[in-house]
Structures are given as structure tokens and as C-alpha cells.
Design an enzyme around this catalytic site. Structure first.
Site, PDB file in Angstrom:
ATOM      1  N   HIS A  92       0.726  -1.219  -0.069  1.00 14.81           N
ATOM      2  CA  HIS A  92       0.091   0.090  -0.229  1.00 14.81           C
ATOM      3  C   HIS A  92       1.326   1.399  -0.242  1.00 14.81           C
ATOM      4  O   HIS A  92       0.994   2.258  -1.193  1.00 14.81           O
ATOM      5  CB  HIS A  92      -0.790  -0.286   1.430  1.00 14.81           C
ATOM      6  CG  HIS A  92      -1.543   1.161   1.247  1.00 14.81           C
ATOM      7  ND1 HIS A  92      -1.708   2.251   2.904  1.00 14.81           N
ATOM      8  CD2 HIS A  92      -2.130   2.207   0.204  1.00 14.81           C
ATOM      9  CE1 HIS A  92      -2.440   3.668   2.366  1.00 14.81           C
ATOM     10  NE2 HIS A  92      -2.799   3.065   1.564  1.00 14.81           N
ATOM     11  N   HIS A 109      -1.950   0.755   8.317  1.00 14.73           N
ATOM     12  CA  HIS A 109      -3.396   0.946   7.638  1.00 14.73           C
ATOM     13  C   HIS A 109      -4.459  -0.595   7.532  1.00 14.73           C
ATOM     14  O   HIS A 109      -5.557  -1.012   7.480  1.00 14.73           O
ATOM     15  CB  HIS A 109      -3.703   1.619   6.222  1.00 14.73           C
ATOM     16  CG  HIS A 109      -2.453   2.778   5.884  1.00 14.73           C
ATOM     17  ND1 HIS A 109      -1.572   2.475   5.890  1.00 14.73           N
ATOM     18  CD2 HIS A 109      -3.265   4.233   7.130  1.00 14.73           C
ATOM     19  CE1 HIS A 109      -0.894   3.854   5.252  1.00 14.73           C
ATOM     20  NE2 HIS A 109      -1.806   4.740   6.319  1.00 14.73           N
TER      21      HIS A 109
HETATM   22  S1  FES Z   1       1.297   1.141   4.030  1.00 14.13           S
HETATM   23 FE1  FES Z   1       0.424  -0.960   4.155  1.00 14.13          FE
HETATM   24  S2  FES Z   1      -1.810  -0.389   4.737  1.00 14.13           S
HETATM   25 FE2  FES Z   1      -1.068   1.389   4.767  1.00 14.13          FE
END
Ligand code: FES
Length: 159
Positions: A92, A109
Site C-alpha cells: 500500500h 493501515h
Molecule cells: S502502508 Fe500498509 S496498509 Fe497502508
């Protein structure tokens, strides 16, 4: 030149018909494999179920994680096909992924990845799984990392 809707989707997703159908080098379920010099990660005699081992691969800045799951996994090695390794960089936004309660969890997150299914994402904001590290077991039980399937987050090349 006019681009069809189908071609635009293929370009944006990075998926070609060849990779979906298994034509060429890509295999269903795994990204193309990129080979790097093999490194010793550990030994099967000292690994314990669900005790992750963190290491760097394919270079010193790329955090990775090796886990003996205690249950068979897609692409797993060892007698029970339960030893797997992945990039520990979340797909992500690049936070470090940790192994907790049988799953790979990103603390930033809360994306979650299934280590028994090639680290496929099943919850959260990440849209792709973690790159899988291909392993080989030597005759003396050493576990060697020798290739990576997929691109580490934030890089244009793995090395
Ligand atoms: S950086 Fe891993 S869920 Fe956002």
C-alpha cells in the site's frame, strides 16, 4: 492512435492476456520470477512454527520475512511445504509488515495478507499481494533465497 477500453485496462493494471493465460514465463498465481544471487536465510533444523525470521533480500535495504507456518502453503518448501518467504514491505504505502496470528499484518493501515496463499491481500487498502521470495533447501538443511516474484513497493527495479 485509438486505445480500446480493454487495452487501457490492460495497460493500467499491468496485466496482459499472456500473463493471465499462462502464456510466456508468467504462471497463474505468481508474478514473473526475478533471480538474484542466493543467500542463506536460516536452517530448517532451527526454524520453529510461527516464529518469523526477518532478513534482507535481494539487497540490504529490502526487508523480508521467512515463516514456517506449520501447515501447507502455496509455493511452500520443506517436508510439509510450509516454509514461505515474502517481501516485508507493504504494497500500500511501504510500511513494514509483521507476522501475527497466522497472517501478515501491516500496522499502518491494517492491510492483511494470507501467507498460505502467496501473501494475497484479503483485507485493507493494499491492492496487491506481497512479492514472494522463492526458496530452496540445500542438503545440509540451509534455506536459500534465490529469486523474487514481483516488484518491491516503491521501486522501479528490485535491485
Ligand atoms: S502502508 Fe500498509 S496498509 Fe497502508
Amino acid at each position: 492512435m485509438m486505445v480500446t477500453r480493454r487495452r487501457a485496462i490492460q495497460i493500467l493494471s499491468g496485466v496482459t492476456v499472456a500473463s493471465v493465460t499462462g502464456v510466456g514465463k508468467a504462471q497463474w498465481g505468481f508474478a514473473p520470477s526475478l533471480s538474484y544471487p542466493a543467500i542463506r536465510v536460516g536452517n530448517i533444523r532451527t526454524l520453529q512454527n510461527n516464529q518469523p525470521l526477518y532478513f534482507a533480500y535481494p539487497d540490504s535495504r529490502a526487508q523480508a520475512i521467512l515463516i514456517k507456518l506449520g501447515r501447507p502453503a502455496l509455493g511452500g518448501v520443506g517436508q510439509n511445504r510450509d516454509i514461505v518467504a515474502f517481501s516485508a514491505t507493504c504494497t500500500h504505502m511501504g510500511c513494514g509488515v509483521q507476522y501475527k496470528g497466522g497472517r501478515l499484518v501491516c500496522p499502518c493501515h491494517y492491510s492483511m495478507f494470507d501467507p498460505t496463499k502467496a501473501a494475497q491481500v484479503y483485507q485493507g487498502l493494499a491492492s496487491t499481494g506481497l512479492p514472494r521470495i522463492r526458496l530452496r533447501i540445500a542438503q545440509n538443511g540451509d534455506i536459500l533465497a534465490n529469486a523474487m516474484e514481483g516488484l518491491i513497493w516503491g521501486r522501479t527495479k528490485n535491485v
